[in-house]
Write a protein that holds these residues in place. Sequence first.
Motif, short mmCIF file in Angstrom:
data_model
loop_
_atom_site.label_atom_id
_atom_site.label_comp_id
_atom_site.label_asym_id
_atom_site.label_seq_id
_atom_site.Cartn_x
_atom_site.Cartn_y
_atom_site.Cartn_z
N ALA A 47 -29.07 -9.01 4.07
CA ALA A 47 -28.61 -7.97 3.14
C ALA A 47 -28.10 -8.58 1.85
O ALA A 47 -27.42 -9.62 1.84
N TYR A 48 -28.43 -7.90 0.77
CA TYR A 48 -27.92 -8.27 -0.56
C TYR A 48 -26.61 -7.51 -0.75
O TYR A 48 -26.61 -6.33 -1.10
N THR A 49 -25.50 -8.17 -0.49
CA THR A 49 -24.21 -7.49 -0.41
C THR A 49 -23.48 -7.38 -1.74
O THR A 49 -22.30 -7.04 -1.77
N LEU A 50 -24.18 -7.67 -2.81
CA LEU A 50 -23.54 -7.55 -4.13
C LEU A 50 -23.71 -6.14 -4.70
O LEU A 50 -22.79 -5.60 -5.31
N GLU A 51 -24.87 -5.57 -4.49
CA GLU A 51 -25.14 -4.27 -5.12
C GLU A 51 -26.09 -3.46 -4.24
O GLU A 51 -26.96 -4.02 -3.56
N ALA A 52 -25.89 -2.14 -4.24
CA ALA A 52 -26.77 -1.21 -3.54
C ALA A 52 -27.14 -0.08 -4.49
O ALA A 52 -26.62 0.00 -5.61
N GLU A 53 -28.03 0.78 -4.04
CA GLU A 53 -28.47 1.92 -4.84
C GLU A 53 -28.23 3.21 -4.06
O GLU A 53 -28.55 3.29 -2.87
N LEU A 54 -27.68 4.21 -4.76
CA LEU A 54 -27.46 5.53 -4.15
C LEU A 54 -28.32 6.54 -4.89
O LEU A 54 -28.15 6.76 -6.09
N LEU A 55 -29.25 7.15 -4.15
CA LEU A 55 -30.11 8.18 -4.72
C LEU A 55 -29.49 9.54 -4.40
O LEU A 55 -29.32 9.90 -3.24
N ARG A 56 -29.19 10.30 -5.43
CA ARG A 56 -28.52 11.59 -5.27
C ARG A 56 -29.38 12.68 -5.90
O ARG A 56 -29.97 12.52 -6.97
N PHE A 57 -29.43 13.83 -5.20
CA PHE A 57 -30.23 14.95 -5.65
C PHE A 57 -29.34 16.08 -6.15
O PHE A 57 -28.24 16.29 -5.65
N SER A 58 -29.87 16.81 -7.12
CA SER A 58 -29.16 17.97 -7.67
C SER A 58 -30.18 19.05 -7.97
O SER A 58 -31.29 18.76 -8.45
N ASP A 59 -29.80 20.33 -7.68
CA ASP A 59 -30.76 21.42 -7.93
C ASP A 59 -30.54 22.11 -9.26
O ASP A 59 -31.26 23.05 -9.60
N ASN A 60 -29.54 21.67 -10.05
CA ASN A 60 -29.30 22.22 -11.38
C ASN A 60 -29.29 23.75 -11.39
O ASN A 60 -30.04 24.41 -12.09
N GLY A 61 -28.39 24.29 -10.56
CA GLY A 61 -28.25 25.74 -10.51
C GLY A 61 -29.46 26.44 -9.95
O GLY A 61 -29.83 27.54 -10.38
N LYS A 62 -30.12 25.82 -8.98
CA LYS A 62 -31.29 26.39 -8.29
C LYS A 62 -32.50 26.54 -9.21
O LYS A 62 -33.41 27.32 -8.92
N THR A 63 -32.53 25.79 -10.31
CA THR A 63 -33.68 25.89 -11.21
C THR A 63 -34.71 24.81 -10.92
O THR A 63 -35.90 25.09 -10.83
N VAL A 64 -34.28 23.58 -10.79
CA VAL A 64 -35.18 22.48 -10.50
C VAL A 64 -34.39 21.38 -9.81
O VAL A 64 -33.18 21.22 -10.05
N ARG A 65 -35.07 20.66 -8.95
CA ARG A 65 -34.38 19.60 -8.22
C ARG A 65 -34.58 18.27 -8.95
O ARG A 65 -35.70 17.79 -9.09
N ASP A 66 -33.47 17.69 -9.37
CA ASP A 66 -33.48 16.40 -10.05
C ASP A 66 -32.87 15.35 -9.15
O ASP A 66 -32.20 15.65 -8.16
N SER A 67 -33.10 14.11 -9.50
CA SER A 67 -32.51 12.99 -8.77
C SER A 67 -31.93 12.01 -9.76
O SER A 67 -32.41 11.87 -10.90
N ILE A 68 -30.89 11.34 -9.32
CA ILE A 68 -30.24 10.34 -10.14
C ILE A 68 -29.96 9.12 -9.28
O ILE A 68 -29.60 9.25 -8.11
N LEU A 69 -30.17 7.93 -9.86
CA LEU A 69 -29.98 6.68 -9.15
C LEU A 69 -28.69 6.03 -9.63
O LEU A 69 -28.54 5.71 -10.81
#
Length: 823
Positions: A528-550
Amino acid sequence: MKLPKILLLSFLGVFSAVSSNAQTLSSEQQAKLNSLPPALRAQAIEELRKYNSANQSENANRPIEQQEVVTRDETVESDERIKESFEKSTGTSEDEEQFSEKKIEQELKQFGYNLFAGTPTTFAPGTIDIPVPVDYVVGPGDQVRIQLFGKQSASYDLYVSREGILQVPELGPISVVGQTFQELKQNIARRVSEQMIGMDVFITLGELRSIRVFLLGDVKHPGAYTVSSLSTITNALFVSGGIRSIGSLRNIELKREGEVIAILDLYDLLLRGDISKDLPLQPGDVIFVPPVGKLTGVAGEVRRPAIYELKNEDSIDQVIELAGGLTSLAYPSLSQIERISDNGLKTLLDVDLTKSGSGDTPIKDGDTVRIYSALDRVDNYVRVEGMVERPGDYQWHEGIRISDIISHIEQLQNDADLSYALVVSKNPIDGRWSTRSFSFEKYFLGQDSRHNLELRPNDRIIVFDDTNVERENIEQVIERLKAQGTSAEPQKIVSISGSVRHPGEYPLDQQMPISDLIRAGGGFTQDAYTLEAELLRFSDNGKTVRDSILLPIDLVSLESNPSLDIELKPFDLLTIKRIPEWTENEQIELSGEIRFPGVYTIERGETLSQVIERAGGLTSLAHPESAVFLRESLRVAEQENILKLRERLRGEIASTSLQNDDVSSDSISTAESLLEQLENTEAAGRLVINLPEILMGMRDVTLKAGDKLKVPKEPQAVTIIGSVNYPTSHLYQNDLTRDDYISLSGGLMRNADKKQIYIVRANGRVETEKRSRFFPNGSISIQPGDTIVVPIDVDRMAPLKLWSATSQIFYQIALGAAAINSF
C-alpha cells in the motif's frame, strides 16, 4: 422487535397535517406505545415524527375513509402468513366468494362423527362373558342357571316364560316379572332356605334375551333392530351404522311408551367421559336423532380444530373450550370471527381474547372462529454470529452492551477479525436496517469505551473471519441496505478498493470517517502507498445530473489531524494506491540438464539467459535444441481456445449429421473420435524458443512468474502420429527419410492427407517438406526428437472443414504434452 404494522398505522392515523409536536394519541394507542421497551419506544416516536413530516401534505388532503381502508389493507398484508395458515386448515380464500359453511364442510370435519367409523357390530354387547349388572330387569327369554348343593346337588338351566314365570323344580313356579337380577336371586335364595332345609343355592344368568328397539331420525340406517337386552343407546347407534352428518350428536332422544325419558349428549361421552345418560334399552324403546343444531367452526391454534354443534354454548370462550382450548402457539390477541351477514356477505370481527370480557363475545350459527398462531420469531434478544466460540441468541435488557455478551477476547475464535465487527439493527417501525461498526482491538486492548456499543432489541453482532477476503456473511447486509435505498434516502453503502486486506463494499455507519472505512477493509497491505489515497464522491446536483469529484486524501496526517478524517457519504469510493513498481517475489523453475536446477527468484525484467547463467549453465549432456519452455498465461489462453473449438466441433458434427446425407458414416465416426480425444486434452502452454540462439545472445525471453524451462538430454527417437496405421516412435537412424519412417509405422491410412505432412522439430518448430522433380524424396532431413505428423484429408470429408484446424491443434498440444512427459 418489529412492531406489527396495524399498531404503527393506528398511531399514524391520528396524526394530522399540523406540526408533529401538537399531536396526541388516544388512551388505547398511548397504552400500546408505553408497553414497548424504552429503546423501541424512542424509536417509534422518532419514526412517527419522520412519517408525519414526509407525508404532511398527502395526509392533509386524504379523506378519513380512505385512510381507514389503507390501514385495513396493510394490516391484511402484514398478516399474510397467518391467513395462509388458516386457509390451509379451513379452505377459505379472499378471492373465493363462497359461504363459510361450505368451506367448513370441505376442510374442517364435524366433530364426533368419526366415532361411528368401522364395523358397527364390533361395538354391540355380547350375551356371554360379560358381567350382568345387579339392576338388570329379568324378562321373558332370559336363561337362569341355578346350582343347588348341600345334602344333594343339582343344576338347572331354566328360561323365563312369556308370562314371566320361572319353573324351578322342587320349588314350583316363581313370578319374576319386573324383578331385577338382584331381587330374583334374593327371592330364589329365600324359597330354597324355606323349602329345602340344608341346601344352598348359586344363581347366575346364562343366555340373555334379545329385545327389539327402533332407531329413527337422522341415523345412517333407520329401522327396527334386535339387540341384546344389555344394550345401551350408544350400542344401538353403532348397530345402525351411526349418525348422519346432518344428525345431532347432542340431542339424541330415548322414547319409551311415547314419552321422552332421556336425552343423550354424545359430547359428554367424548369430551368428559360421562356415560351416565347412556341408559340401557328395554323392548320397544325408540331412539330418535333430530337434525343437527347450530354449528360453529374453530380453526387455527386450538387442540381440536373442527366443526362443533352448539347446545348451551353461546360465547367464544365456550366454543374454544369445546375445541380443547388454545395451543401453546396461539396468539389470542389476533383472533377473528368469520360471519355471514344478513345480506349474505362474509364479514370479519376482530377479537382480542386477552382483554377482559372478550371471551363473552356472542357466537352465532355458521360462525367460524380463527385463532392465529404467534409469529415464528424470538423477541427481545441479541444474536451473535460469526467467529465466536458460542454463537446464538442472548437475552436483551435495558442498557446491555457488547461487553455484557462478549466480555473476554478468549470468547472469539482464533481467526476472528479484531479490527472490524458489525452491529446490525432493524427499525421496529419501518423495518429498515442500519449498522454500527466497532473494534474489539480498540475496546479490549485500547480500553476505548466508544467501541463498547449499547445494544438495541433484536440486534445482530457479526464477527468476521480475518482470513476470508470476501467477508461472505456481510453480503446479506449489503444487499438489504441496497434494496431499501430511495431517492429521499440513498443506500448507505461505501466502498474501498486497492491495497487493503479486504476490499469491497461496506455499510455506511452514522458519522463514519475515512479511518473507519480503512479499518473495515482490514487495514493496508504491504504494497500500500500510505502517503496518499483518492476519494471518489458522487453528487446529484439537486436531482438534475450526477457528477463526481475526486478528492486527494492525506493518509499521513489522517490520524494526527481529525479534521482531515472527513465523514463519508453514500456511494463514496476510497482507493488505496499501490507503491510504484512494487513487485512480489516472482519465481521460475529450471529442470533437466541444468548444472543447478531448481526454483529461482527473478528480478523485474530479468531474461532467461541471465537466469541460466545464474544456474551454472547447461550440462554436457544437454540438448538445447529440444528445450521446452512453458508459460502459465499461454496455457490458460490455449485451454480457453480448446473449449471453444470443442463446442464448435460438437455443433458442426451434430448439424452435419442432420442436414447432409452425403456425409459418410466413416467421416462422422472419425470426427467423433477426434472430438473425444479433444475433450481429454489439456493445454500445455508451450512457447517455442530457440535455446541455442538465446544462449548465444542473439534472442532472449523476458521472464514472468511461473515460467518453466525443461532441458532434456539428446533424444534418440523419431515419432510418427496422425493417420498412419501404427502411430509410434522409432529409433533414430541417420540414413532414413520421412517416408521411410512412415513405412515403418505401417504406411498411410486411406483418410491421410499425404500432401500436408509436416515435421515438428524437438524445440516445437513446425516445418513443411517441399518436394519437386529435383528432390523427389524431399529436402528436409529428419533429426533425433522430430515428430512426423500425418493429418486427415479434410477435403474428402467435406463439409466438415473445421476438422483440419481441430486436428492440427490436437496434434500440437499432444506433441507439447509428450515433450513435457518425456522428462
